[in-house]
Design a protein around this motif. Structure first.
Motif, PDB file in Angstrom:
ATOM      1  N   ALA A  55     -30.370  55.791  14.185  1.00  7.51           N
ATOM      2  CA  ALA A  55     -29.264  56.218  13.325  1.00  7.51           C
ATOM      3  C   ALA A  55     -28.900  55.125  12.318  1.00  7.51           C
ATOM      4  N   ILE A  56     -28.830  53.886  12.791  1.00  4.12           N
ATOM      5  CA  ILE A  56     -28.479  52.784  11.897  1.00  4.12           C
ATOM      6  C   ILE A  56     -29.621  52.476  10.934  1.00  4.12           C
ATOM      7  N   ASP A  59     -29.460  55.017   8.215  1.00  2.85           N
ATOM      8  CA  ASP A  59     -28.291  54.796   7.369  1.00  2.85           C
ATOM      9  C   ASP A  59     -28.501  53.595   6.446  1.00  2.85           C
ATOM     10  N   ARG A  63     -28.523  53.798   2.366  1.00  6.12           N
ATOM     11  CA  ARG A  63     -27.376  53.202   1.681  1.00  6.12           C
ATOM     12  C   ARG A  63     -27.712  51.980   0.843  1.00  6.12           C
ATOM     13  N   HIS A  76     -29.534  45.618  10.068  1.00  2.00           N
ATOM     14  CA  HIS A  76     -29.727  46.427  11.275  1.00  2.00           C
ATOM     15  C   HIS A  76     -29.552  45.567  12.520  1.00  2.00           C
ATOM     16  N   ARG A 137     -25.724  61.062  16.524  1.00  2.00           N
ATOM     17  CA  ARG A 137     -25.872  60.281  15.294  1.00  2.00           C
ATOM     18  C   ARG A 137     -24.519  60.107  14.613  1.00  2.00           C
ATOM     19  N   ASP A 138     -23.747  61.166  14.549  1.00  2.00           N
ATOM     20  CA  ASP A 138     -22.422  61.079  13.928  1.00  2.00           C
ATOM     21  C   ASP A 138     -21.530  60.074  14.650  1.00  2.00           C
ATOM     22  N   LEU A 141     -22.530  56.574  13.702  1.00  2.00           N
ATOM     23  CA  LEU A 141     -22.090  56.234  12.353  1.00  2.00           C
ATOM     24  C   LEU A 141     -20.581  56.036  12.287  1.00  2.00           C
ATOM     25  N   GLU A 142     -19.829  56.804  13.064  1.00  2.00           N
ATOM     26  CA  GLU A 142     -18.371  56.645  13.095  1.00  2.00           C
ATOM     27  C   GLU A 142     -17.979  55.273  13.630  1.00  2.00           C
ATOM     28  N   ALA A 145     -21.461  52.123  11.918  1.00  2.00           N
ATOM     29  CA  ALA A 145     -21.828  51.971  10.503  1.00  2.00           C
ATOM     30  C   ALA A 145     -20.795  51.226   9.657  1.00  2.00           C
TER      31      ALA A 145
END
Length: 228
Positions: A55-56, A59, A63, A76, A137-138, A141-142, A145
């Motif tokens: 996930a990271i 991202d 980004r 990372h 994944r969400d 990120l919450e 990230a």
């Protein structure tokens, strides 16, 4: 034993998982050892580690489209480290929800970076198993990230001594030497590290430990040699 009702933690995380299922993510192997038959969280931790990493990585890739691979790896590495995960776990008061063996509890296991980080990874794992990849994944990120935008955290978690070694080798500047002095009272020493490279003196770092003073000195020197 755990001290808090995990339903409160589930609510704060926004996870629709029943507490009995979720509990396994909070059980340390020390508790399982003292209570045979109680599943611990190590398999979930194994899974969660991969959920977190992917996930990271995705991202970071999306980004920071103009950054080279080396910088993506560094970002990372910092935010998935035990140090960073434990920092997030403490904001959740995760230690109060852990199921620890009596020995681990007595030695402060509820506030150990490694245990807190492993438990957070186990939570990512149980989220993946019960709610699916997208929700897991969400959640990553919450929670994780935002650290990608926190320069203070990124700087604190980087291996500046290794980075300095890479810069010095690429620029062929010579050998690195750290000169460390200590001052102050014995119960509260202050260490000052000075970086010397190939006969040239560079920056200093001051901290309450020798290791941290060298890391800070290396950080400043890296930024001097590689200002961008």
């Amino acid at each position: 034993m755990n001290n808090s009702d995990s339903s409160e933690l589930l609510k704060r995380l926004g996870l629709n998982i029943d507490t009995e299922t979720f509990q396994q993510a909070l059980v340390h192997r020390s508790y399982s050892f003292e209570n045979p038959g109680t599943p611990h969280n190590e398999r979930l931790e194994f899974l969660g580690d991969s959920v977190l990493s992917l996930a990271i990585a995705e991202d970071v890739y999306r980004r920071f489209p103009n950054e080279p691979e080396g910088e993506l790896v560094r970002r990372h590495h910092v935010v998935v480290s035990s140090w960073a995960l434990a920092k997030v776990a403490r904001t959740l008061n995760l230690g109060s929800y852990l199921w620890l063996g009596k020995g681990e509890e007595k030695t402060g296991g509820a506030d150990k970076d490694s245990i807190l980080a492993d438990t957070l990874e186990a939570i990512f794992g149980i989220c993946y198993i019960t709610l699916g990849r997208d929700r897991a994944r969400d959640l990553v990120l919450e929670l994780i990230a935002p650290m990608l935008d926190d320069q203070e955290i990124l700087d604190a978690g980087r291996d500046w001594k290794t980075e300095l070694q890479e810069i010095v080798q690429s620029q062929k500047l010579g050998d690195i030497r750290y000169e460390v002095s200590v001052s102050g009272p014995e119960h509260a020493p202050e260490y000052t590290a000075t970086v010397h490279i190939g006969g040239t003196t560079y920056d200093q770092g001051v901290a309450s430990s020798k290791k941290e003073s060298e890391r800070l000195a290396a950080q400043k020197t890296c930024k001097e040699l590689r200002p961008n």
